[in-house]
Design a protein around this motif. Structure first.
Motif, PDB file in Angstrom:
ATOM      1  N   ILE A 101     118.474 -89.667   6.671  1.00  0.00           N
ATOM      2  CA  ILE A 101     118.301 -89.560   5.219  1.00  0.00           C
ATOM      3  C   ILE A 101     119.685 -89.322   4.613  1.00  0.00           C
ATOM      4  CG2 ILE A 101     117.707 -87.081   5.332  1.00  0.00           C
ATOM      5  CD1 ILE A 101     115.687 -87.711   3.026  1.00  0.00           C
ATOM      6  N   THR A 102     119.978 -90.028   3.522  1.00  0.00           N
ATOM      7  CA  THR A 102     121.286 -89.880   2.869  1.00  0.00           C
ATOM      8  C   THR A 102     121.108 -89.187   1.522  1.00  0.00           C
ATOM      9  OG1 THR A 102     121.018 -92.069   1.904  1.00  0.00           O
ATOM     10  CG2 THR A 102     122.332 -91.934   3.925  1.00  0.00           C
ATOM     11  N   SER A 103     122.253 -88.785   0.964  1.00  0.00           N
ATOM     12  CA  SER A 103     122.192 -88.098  -0.325  1.00  0.00           C
ATOM     13  C   SER A 103     123.426 -88.451  -1.156  1.00  0.00           C
ATOM     14  CB  SER A 103     122.137 -86.588  -0.050  1.00  0.00           C
ATOM     15  OG  SER A 103     122.069 -85.876  -1.256  1.00  0.00           O
ATOM     16  N   GLN A 104     123.307 -88.358  -2.465  1.00  0.00           N
ATOM     17  CA  GLN A 104     124.450 -88.468  -3.373  1.00  0.00           C
ATOM     18  C   GLN A 104     124.678 -87.067  -3.927  1.00  0.00           C
ATOM     19  OE1 GLN A 104     121.779 -90.876  -4.032  1.00  0.00           O
ATOM     20  NE2 GLN A 104     122.851 -92.253  -2.647  1.00  0.00           N
ATOM     21  N   GLN A 105     125.781 -86.436  -3.492  1.00  0.00           N
ATOM     22  CA  GLN A 105     126.007 -85.025  -3.834  1.00  0.00           C
ATOM     23  C   GLN A 105     127.095 -84.844  -4.888  1.00  0.00           C
ATOM     24  OE1 GLN A 105     126.409 -83.152   0.090  1.00  0.00           O
ATOM     25  NE2 GLN A 105     124.173 -83.074   0.264  1.00  0.00           N
ATOM     26  N   GLY A 106     127.482 -85.955  -5.553  1.00  0.00           N
ATOM     27  CA  GLY A 106     128.357 -85.809  -6.715  1.00  0.00           C
ATOM     28  C   GLY A 106     129.764 -86.348  -6.556  1.00  0.00           C
ATOM     29  N   MET A 107     130.149 -86.765  -5.341  1.00  0.00           N
ATOM     30  CA  MET A 107     131.498 -87.313  -5.202  1.00  0.00           C
ATOM     31  C   MET A 107     131.495 -88.838  -5.331  1.00  0.00           C
ATOM     32  SD  MET A 107     134.256 -87.173  -2.110  1.00  0.00           S
ATOM     33  CE  MET A 107     134.662 -85.447  -2.243  1.00  0.00           C
ATOM     34  N   ALA A 108     130.590 -89.500  -4.615  1.00  0.00           N
ATOM     35  CA  ALA A 108     130.563 -90.961  -4.631  1.00  0.00           C
ATOM     36  C   ALA A 108     129.807 -91.459  -5.862  1.00  0.00           C
ATOM     37  CB  ALA A 108     129.908 -91.481  -3.367  1.00  0.00           C
ATOM     38  N   GLU A 109     130.161 -92.697  -6.270  1.00  0.00           N
ATOM     39  CA  GLU A 109     129.561 -93.252  -7.495  1.00  0.00           C
ATOM     40  C   GLU A 109     128.272 -94.015  -7.206  1.00  0.00           C
ATOM     41  OE1 GLU A 109     132.433 -95.668  -9.508  1.00  0.00           O
ATOM     42  OE2 GLU A 109     133.715 -93.938  -9.962  1.00  0.00           O
ATOM     43  N   GLY A 110     127.402 -94.028  -8.200  1.00  0.00           N
ATOM     44  CA  GLY A 110     126.183 -94.850  -8.153  1.00  0.00           C
ATOM     45  C   GLY A 110     125.370 -94.581  -6.911  1.00  0.00           C
ATOM     46  N   PRO A 111     124.953 -95.654  -6.220  1.00  0.00           N
ATOM     47  CA  PRO A 111     124.061 -95.481  -5.074  1.00  0.00           C
ATOM     48  C   PRO A 111     124.801 -95.149  -3.766  1.00  0.00           C
ATOM     49  CG  PRO A 111     124.425 -97.799  -5.469  1.00  0.00           C
ATOM     50  CD  PRO A 111     125.222 -97.058  -6.521  1.00  0.00           C
ATOM     51  N   ILE A 112     126.131 -95.021  -3.822  1.00  0.00           N
ATOM     52  CA  ILE A 112     126.899 -94.819  -2.576  1.00  0.00           C
ATOM     53  C   ILE A 112     126.627 -93.407  -2.044  1.00  0.00           C
ATOM     54  CG2 ILE A 112     129.224 -94.690  -1.604  1.00  0.00           C
ATOM     55  CD1 ILE A 112     130.080 -96.609  -3.900  1.00  0.00           C
ATOM     56  N   GLU A 113     126.264 -93.333  -0.744  1.00  0.00           N
ATOM     57  CA  GLU A 113     125.937 -92.018  -0.157  1.00  0.00           C
ATOM     58  C   GLU A 113     127.216 -91.260   0.196  1.00  0.00           C
ATOM     59  OE1 GLU A 113     126.022 -94.810   1.595  1.00  0.00           O
ATOM     60  OE2 GLU A 113     127.160 -94.230   3.376  1.00  0.00           O
ATOM     61  N   ASP A 114     127.201 -89.927  -0.074  1.00  0.00           N
ATOM     62  CA  ASP A 114     128.336 -89.114   0.348  1.00  0.00           C
ATOM     63  C   ASP A 114     127.921 -88.003   1.311  1.00  0.00           C
ATOM     64  OD1 ASP A 114     127.193 -87.427  -1.544  1.00  0.00           O
ATOM     65  OD2 ASP A 114     128.732 -87.816  -3.058  1.00  0.00           O
ATOM     66  N   ALA A 115     126.668 -88.044   1.765  1.00  0.00           N
ATOM     67  CA  ALA A 115     126.202 -87.105   2.786  1.00  0.00           C
ATOM     68  C   ALA A 115     125.039 -87.742   3.530  1.00  0.00           C
ATOM     69  CB  ALA A 115     125.750 -85.800   2.145  1.00  0.00           C
ATOM     70  N   VAL A 116     124.943 -87.406   4.813  1.00  0.00           N
ATOM     71  CA  VAL A 116     123.845 -87.956   5.625  1.00  0.00           C
ATOM     72  C   VAL A 116     123.497 -86.962   6.725  1.00  0.00           C
ATOM     73  CG1 VAL A 116     125.457 -89.236   7.136  1.00  0.00           C
ATOM     74  CG2 VAL A 116     123.073 -89.966   7.017  1.00  0.00           C
ATOM     75  N   MET A 117     122.197 -86.887   7.013  1.00  0.00           N
ATOM     76  CA  MET A 117     121.727 -86.169   8.202  1.00  0.00           C
ATOM     77  C   MET A 117     120.746 -87.082   8.917  1.00  0.00           C
ATOM     78  SD  MET A 117     121.042 -82.189   7.471  1.00  0.00           S
ATOM     79  CE  MET A 117     122.333 -81.088   6.911  1.00  0.00           C
ATOM     80  N   GLY A 118     120.710 -86.939  10.224  1.00  0.00           N
ATOM     81  CA  GLY A 118     119.772 -87.776  10.957  1.00  0.00           C
ATOM     82  C   GLY A 118     119.732 -87.437  12.427  1.00  0.00           C
ATOM     83  N   VAL A 119     118.999 -88.269  13.153  1.00  0.00           N
ATOM     84  CA  VAL A 119     118.849 -88.088  14.597  1.00  0.00           C
ATOM     85  C   VAL A 119     119.000 -89.446  15.281  1.00  0.00           C
ATOM     86  CG1 VAL A 119     117.293 -87.344  16.448  1.00  0.00           C
ATOM     87  CG2 VAL A 119     117.254 -86.150  14.250  1.00  0.00           C
ATOM     88  N   MET A 120     119.770 -89.436  16.376  1.00  0.00           N
ATOM     89  CA  MET A 120     119.875 -90.630  17.223  1.00  0.00           C
ATOM     90  C   MET A 120     119.125 -90.336  18.526  1.00  0.00           C
ATOM     91  SD  MET A 120     123.957 -91.349  16.788  1.00  0.00           S
ATOM     92  CE  MET A 120     124.690 -91.373  15.136  1.00  0.00           C
TER      93      MET A 120
END
Ligand code: NDP
Length: 347
Positions: free
Chosen positions: A205-224
């Protein structure tokens, strides 16, 4: 190639990473030097060459590729140029060390691997974290069975992207902006390396936390989920100011903790915890790992072994990052191997 031959590197891209780490790593070798640079802006190229002690600058890529003095190119332009520049270099008979992400899509990366194989040139990917003493030590301990079967990994490469690195990384989707292609691709490669295993499927799951513009994700958590059953949790971000980076591996016989290791400088600590006892593992090296990585690339060009991270590694690590993006987009678990069609060697 003659063992005593001095290798001449040409830079494709007047980039910050070349200026900060790679030029000095290439020039630190007894058998190589940076001989020229191509920039799409001739004035910037000329200034860059002067400031960094590079003898030649070229205002067209073809000039660099036609120069018989150049043996190897280092591609460190923004990501959307990696494919075309790598393939052009391979066709010109130059060995290629390409920045990560190796390309913007798995199929582009496959074309690059094929083009270099066809031309008989070495293709490496600048996944530098593999060459860090801490990660090499962790891989060796895992291989030696120090922690038994690895059940779980937690990795964290959540940092604050410095202002000078923001630009295209936070604004230009067409250049491969976002934390997944910038950082998760490195984590994917590092985990493949330390575990000696391949990722089967991911969920993220990704998130936009205020640094990147528009739909670009600047944080991600997940499992491989790796083939042999290891579950690896990852947290990568451009937005976290105060955290340390690191890696934990938990096995049936012990746990490994690698702290402060996802960095460009030679630092970090590794601890082994078994039977309620914790020991720091000596790393015994202070050389910058980019120097180590370039040495191995030069050896590969001279016919001795493979680059630290090959073109195939760049491709496989990109495929994991692409699956992470796809999972975040669709909200589903995504299989990694489906989009890969080449045959591969071990991580
Ligand atoms: P930069 O933004 O410094 O450089 C990328 C390109 O931007 C350059 O090739 C240059 O184009 C252009 N450029 C540079 N300065 C200017 C300027 N003042 N005005 C306009 N354009 C400019 O990128 P990075 O060095 O941060 O990253 C380059 C590549 O390296 C990326 O693929 C990135 O993912 C990767 N990277 C890898 C790292 C690693 O450790 N493996 C670490 C950091 C980055 P031109 O050459 O045409 O002049």
């Amino acid at each position: 190639m003659n063992e005593n031959r001095r290798l001449r590197w040409g830079l494709i891209g007047a980039s910050n990473i070349a200026k900060t780490y790679m030029i000095s790593a290439i020039n630190a070798q007894p058998d190589s030097e940076v001989a020229g640079v191509f920039s799409s802006n001739p004035q910037r190229g000329e200034r860059y060459a002067k400031e960094n002690g590079i003898p030649k600058h070229y205002s067209a890529l073809q000039q660099l590729l036609a120069d018989p003095e150049i043996d190897i190119v280092y591609v460190s332009t923004t990501n959307e140029h990696h494919k075309s520049q790598t393939i052009a270099a391979a066709k010109a008979g130059k060995h290629v060390h390409c920045e990560k992400p190796i390309a913007l899509s798995v199929s582009d990366a496959e074309e690059m691997v094929r083009a270099c194989a066809k031309a008989g040139v070495v293709l490496g990917t600048n996944h530098h974290l593999r060459s860090k003493p801490a990660h090499r030590k962790v891989r060796q301990l895992v291989e030696d069975g120090a922690i038994g079967k690895v059940l779980a990994v937690r990795s964290y490469f959540a940092v604050y992207l410095p202002e000078q690195s923001q630009g295209w990384r936070t604004t230009k989707p067409e250049a491969g902006a976002g934390v997944v292609l910038d950082i998760t691709v490195h984590i994917a490669d590092t985990l493949r390396f330390v575990l000696g295993d391949e990722v089967e499927e991911v969920v993220a799951i990704t998130s936009q936390q205020g640094m990147a513009e528009g739909p670009i994700e600047d944080a991600v958590m997940g499992v491989m989920h790796f083939r042999n059953g290891t579950l690896a949790q990852f947290h990568d971000a451009f937005t976290v100011k105060h955290a340390l980076t690191g890696l934990e591996l938990h096995g049936t016989e012990g746990s490994l903790y690698a702290e402060d290791v996802m960095t460009q400088v030679p630092k970090g600590r590794v601890y082994l915890r078994r039977d309620h006892k914790i020991d720091e593992i000596p790393l015994g090296e202070s050389e910058n790992h980019y120097v180590h990585l370039v040495r191995q690339f030069n050896q590969a060009v001279k016919g001795g072994g493979r680059p630290f991270a090959s073109g195939e590694d760049g491709l496989k690590s990109l495929a994991i990052a692409a699956a992470v993006l796809e999972s975040a987009r669709t909200g589903r678990k995504v299989a990694v191997g489906d989009s890969l069609s080449l045959g591969y060697t071990k991580a």
